[in-house]
Design a protein around this motif. Sequence first.
Motif, PDB file in Angstrom:
ATOM      1  N   PRO A 158       0.597  -1.059   0.410  1.00  0.00           N
ATOM      2  CA  PRO A 158      -0.081  -0.032  -0.005  1.00  0.00           C
ATOM      3  C   PRO A 158       0.598   1.792  -0.305  1.00  0.00           C
ATOM      4  O   PRO A 158       2.005   1.501   0.277  1.00  0.00           O
ATOM      5  CB  PRO A 158      -1.166  -0.289   1.701  1.00  0.00           C
ATOM      6  N   ASP A 159       0.594   2.297  -0.817  1.00  0.00           N
ATOM      7  CA  ASP A 159       1.534   3.611  -0.572  1.00  0.00           C
ATOM      8  C   ASP A 159       0.717   4.388   0.488  1.00  0.00           C
ATOM      9  O   ASP A 159      -0.808   4.580   0.569  1.00  0.00           O
ATOM     10  CB  ASP A 159       0.853   4.359  -1.904  1.00  0.00           C
ATOM     11  N   VAL A 160       1.085   4.429   1.580  1.00  0.00           N
ATOM     12  CA  VAL A 160       0.930   5.515   2.851  1.00  0.00           C
ATOM     13  C   VAL A 160       0.554   6.977   2.229  1.00  0.00           C
ATOM     14  O   VAL A 160       0.159   7.231   3.228  1.00  0.00           O
ATOM     15  CB  VAL A 160       2.059   5.268   3.439  1.00  0.00           C
ATOM     16  N   GLU A 161       1.120   7.268   1.397  1.00  0.00           N
ATOM     17  CA  GLU A 161       0.796   8.780   0.869  1.00  0.00           C
ATOM     18  C   GLU A 161      -1.498   8.149  -0.129  1.00  0.00           C
ATOM     19  O   GLU A 161      -1.803  10.108  -0.020  1.00  0.00           O
ATOM     20  CB  GLU A 161       1.521   9.712   0.142  1.00  0.00           C
ATOM     21  N   ASP A 162      -1.018   7.313  -0.173  1.00  0.00           N
ATOM     22  CA  ASP A 162      -2.504   7.346  -0.793  1.00  0.00           C
ATOM     23  C   ASP A 162      -3.732   7.750   0.172  1.00  0.00           C
ATOM     24  O   ASP A 162      -3.709   7.602   1.262  1.00  0.00           O
ATOM     25  CB  ASP A 162      -2.502   6.067  -1.040  1.00  0.00           C
ATOM     26  N   SER A 163      -4.647   8.459  -0.129  1.00  0.00           N
ATOM     27  CA  SER A 163      -5.593   8.683   0.677  1.00  0.00           C
ATOM     28  C   SER A 163      -7.244   9.089  -0.737  1.00  0.00           C
ATOM     29  O   SER A 163      -6.865   8.897  -1.480  1.00  0.00           O
ATOM     30  CB  SER A 163      -5.389  10.418   1.180  1.00  0.00           C
ATOM     31  N   GLN A 164      -8.725   9.424   0.174  1.00  0.00           N
ATOM     32  CA  GLN A 164      -9.537   9.701  -0.367  1.00  0.00           C
ATOM     33  C   GLN A 164      -9.020  11.036  -1.312  1.00  0.00           C
ATOM     34  O   GLN A 164      -9.836  10.967  -2.356  1.00  0.00           O
ATOM     35  CB  GLN A 164     -10.699  10.365   0.806  1.00  0.00           C
ATOM     36  N   LEU A 165      -8.337  12.225  -0.564  1.00  0.00           N
ATOM     37  CA  LEU A 165      -8.491  12.976  -1.480  1.00  0.00           C
ATOM     38  C   LEU A 165      -7.372  13.084  -2.436  1.00  0.00           C
ATOM     39  O   LEU A 165      -7.736  14.165  -3.766  1.00  0.00           O
ATOM     40  CB  LEU A 165      -7.276  14.087  -0.191  1.00  0.00           C
ATOM     41  N   HIS A 166      -6.289  12.157  -2.749  1.00  0.00           N
ATOM     42  CA  HIS A 166      -5.247  11.990  -3.630  1.00  0.00           C
ATOM     43  C   HIS A 166      -5.653  11.595  -4.969  1.00  0.00           C
ATOM     44  O   HIS A 166      -6.311  11.676  -5.862  1.00  0.00           O
ATOM     45  CB  HIS A 166      -4.699  10.710  -3.262  1.00  0.00           C
ATOM     46  N   LEU A 167      -7.255   9.954  -4.569  1.00  0.00           N
ATOM     47  CA  LEU A 167      -7.813  10.355  -5.286  1.00  0.00           C
ATOM     48  C   LEU A 167      -8.522  10.826  -5.992  1.00  0.00           C
ATOM     49  O   LEU A 167      -9.283  10.894  -7.276  1.00  0.00           O
ATOM     50  CB  LEU A 167      -9.044   8.273  -4.410  1.00  0.00           C
TER      51      LEU A 167
ATOM     52  N   VAL B 289      -8.714  11.665  -9.879  1.00  0.00           N
ATOM     53  CA  VAL B 289     -10.415  11.386 -10.620  1.00  0.00           C
ATOM     54  C   VAL B 289     -10.344  12.772 -11.617  1.00  0.00           C
ATOM     55  O   VAL B 289     -11.027  12.678 -12.763  1.00  0.00           O
ATOM     56  CB  VAL B 289     -11.456  10.948  -9.548  1.00  0.00           C
ATOM     57  N   ALA B 290     -10.115  14.147 -11.025  1.00  0.00           N
ATOM     58  CA  ALA B 290     -10.833  14.741 -11.432  1.00  0.00           C
ATOM     59  C   ALA B 290      -9.248  15.241 -12.898  1.00  0.00           C
ATOM     60  O   ALA B 290     -10.013  15.684 -13.653  1.00  0.00           O
ATOM     61  CB  ALA B 290     -10.742  16.590 -11.074  1.00  0.00           C
ATOM     62  N   ALA B 291      -8.128  15.010 -12.454  1.00  0.00           N
ATOM     63  CA  ALA B 291      -7.339  14.767 -13.628  1.00  0.00           C
ATOM     64  C   ALA B 291      -8.086  14.309 -14.482  1.00  0.00           C
ATOM     65  O   ALA B 291      -7.578  14.350 -15.893  1.00  0.00           O
ATOM     66  CB  ALA B 291      -5.844  14.913 -13.369  1.00  0.00           C
TER      67      ALA B 291
ATOM     68  N   TYR C 245     -17.311   5.053 -14.449  1.00  0.00           N
ATOM     69  CA  TYR C 245     -16.218   4.918 -13.822  1.00  0.00           C
ATOM     70  C   TYR C 245     -16.294   5.940 -12.909  1.00  0.00           C
ATOM     71  O   TYR C 245     -16.021   6.138 -11.763  1.00  0.00           O
ATOM     72  CB  TYR C 245     -15.574   4.188 -14.541  1.00  0.00           C
ATOM     73  N   LEU C 246     -15.458   7.224 -13.896  1.00  0.00           N
ATOM     74  CA  LEU C 246     -14.857   7.752 -13.287  1.00  0.00           C
ATOM     75  C   LEU C 246     -16.321   9.232 -11.983  1.00  0.00           C
ATOM     76  O   LEU C 246     -15.249   9.511 -11.420  1.00  0.00           O
ATOM     77  CB  LEU C 246     -14.043   9.816 -13.811  1.00  0.00           C
ATOM     78  N   HIS C 247     -17.058   9.398 -13.055  1.00  0.00           N
ATOM     79  CA  HIS C 247     -18.429  10.395 -12.084  1.00  0.00           C
ATOM     80  C   HIS C 247     -18.152   8.944 -11.248  1.00  0.00           C
ATOM     81  O   HIS C 247     -18.811   9.703  -9.814  1.00  0.00           O
ATOM     82  CB  HIS C 247     -19.141  10.297 -13.101  1.00  0.00           C
ATOM     83  N   ALA C 248     -18.592   7.606 -11.249  1.00  0.00           N
ATOM     84  CA  ALA C 248     -18.717   7.340 -10.248  1.00  0.00           C
ATOM     85  C   ALA C 248     -17.512   7.201  -8.974  1.00  0.00           C
ATOM     86  O   ALA C 248     -18.661   7.140  -8.039  1.00  0.00           O
ATOM     87  CB  ALA C 248     -18.739   5.556 -10.067  1.00  0.00           C
ATOM     88  N   LEU C 249     -16.725   7.096  -9.126  1.00  0.00           N
ATOM     89  CA  LEU C 249     -15.886   7.841  -8.679  1.00  0.00           C
ATOM     90  C   LEU C 249     -16.035   8.310  -7.761  1.00  0.00           C
ATOM     91  O   LEU C 249     -15.418   8.915  -5.877  1.00  0.00           O
ATOM     92  CB  LEU C 249     -14.261   7.064  -8.737  1.00  0.00           C
TER      93      LEU C 249
END
Length: 438
Positions: free
Chosen positions: A5-14, A18-20, A409-413
């Motif tokens: 797991p990437d310790v820097e991964d987070s909901q904000l990162h996700l 998605v936005a990008a 998929y991106l809109h659902a995420l």
Amino acid sequence: MTFVPDVEDSQLHLQRAVAAQLQQPDAGLPRYFYRSAVTYQQELDNIFFKSWLYAGHASQIPHKGDYFLYEIAEESVIIARGEDDGIHALVNSCRHRGSRVCEASTGHCKTFVCPYHGWVYNTDGSLRAARHMEAMPDFRREDHGLKQVRVAVRFGLIFINFDPDAYDFNECLQQVDAQMAPYRLDQAKIAHRATYPVDANWKIALGNYLECYHCDTAHRAYSKIHTFKEREQVVAPINRAMWERAARETGVADIEKALYRMFREAPGFGACIYTSRYALFDGYRTGSRNGEPLAPLMGEFKGYDGGAGDYQFGPLTYMLNYPDHCLLFRYVPRGIDRTDMEIVWFVNGDAREGVDYDRDELAWLWHVTTLEDKRIMTLNAAGVNSRFFEPGPQHPEFEDTPKRFVDWYLHALAGDFSVVAPTVRAHRTSSCEMTAPE
């Protein structure tokens, strides 16, 4: 393969990823979406547990008390035929301490008895008995039945949805009655079933099914028969000729008509419904080693039109129906880097194995094709794990459907479960756009 797991991964990162990605509608998904544990958990919450999923066929539970288990991620669901003869989907978790109530993958019983403390449930999920709970004066059995999952049944196909507010899938399924009902799948026989596990993320497996850009290079046997591998300019006259004779040759009115309500254009979130009919190459009547029939005609079919029916039910279930047999494809995620590809072969309910069909011959084409798919998916998964992987553009024709999937998929995420009005479009496999009721 084990992912750290990437310790820097987070909901904000996700959400930033998605936005990008939404700013690049023509590109495929980058490495992050195939490796992130945060993304996978969001997929479970926002996609799998809010979408209609194929659970099984009614013939698997013909009698009251029959059941089988459907499993996805960490969830187990009991699909049972109750004493009311209805089909019920019950979360396989006791309402006392959470123990699994059913252990066997299939079976028959009058009640489900929790092996831990002996609570007893009826086959419709209602609590029948709870040992010594009379000591609690406020305890009510009606409050502690097994949790129910939404069920939709049509054409003998059983679909479930964990979301209690999900769009009514029965309304969607009715929209393809003209094209599906004549196969009489409700009376069909499961001739063969196979599961193909692949070490790849579920989006790699599904994305492979959604395009035929790879067919010419990866599937020789398939590509000799199916025109889906060719561009529209090549197959248009072949399709038009097939559509003109389809109803006459098969005896099924409107069999050639198409309906496109997939992904963001579905009537409700996770309630995709689609059908179209495309031509086989001249000289081929069905999907077999030599293009010759493999089994008696399905249901109400009277003959062969040189075509095959393509279907989608929800985001993870697909069918390819020939006049003499039907195939159902289901994709089940088993983790970030593992997917089960399941295929079910259906034949006419009266067909006899060894007399009317040979099971090995029936399964040959799609067994070979799926093994080929498994190889290229494994290679694809290994390649996208490269830190240097950069997705390229998706083909505007061959990869139009994968692009629509990625957008949904991106809109659902992102938590956007809205649907958009369907676009009336000429598609490379469609004869016309049916008007779907809202």
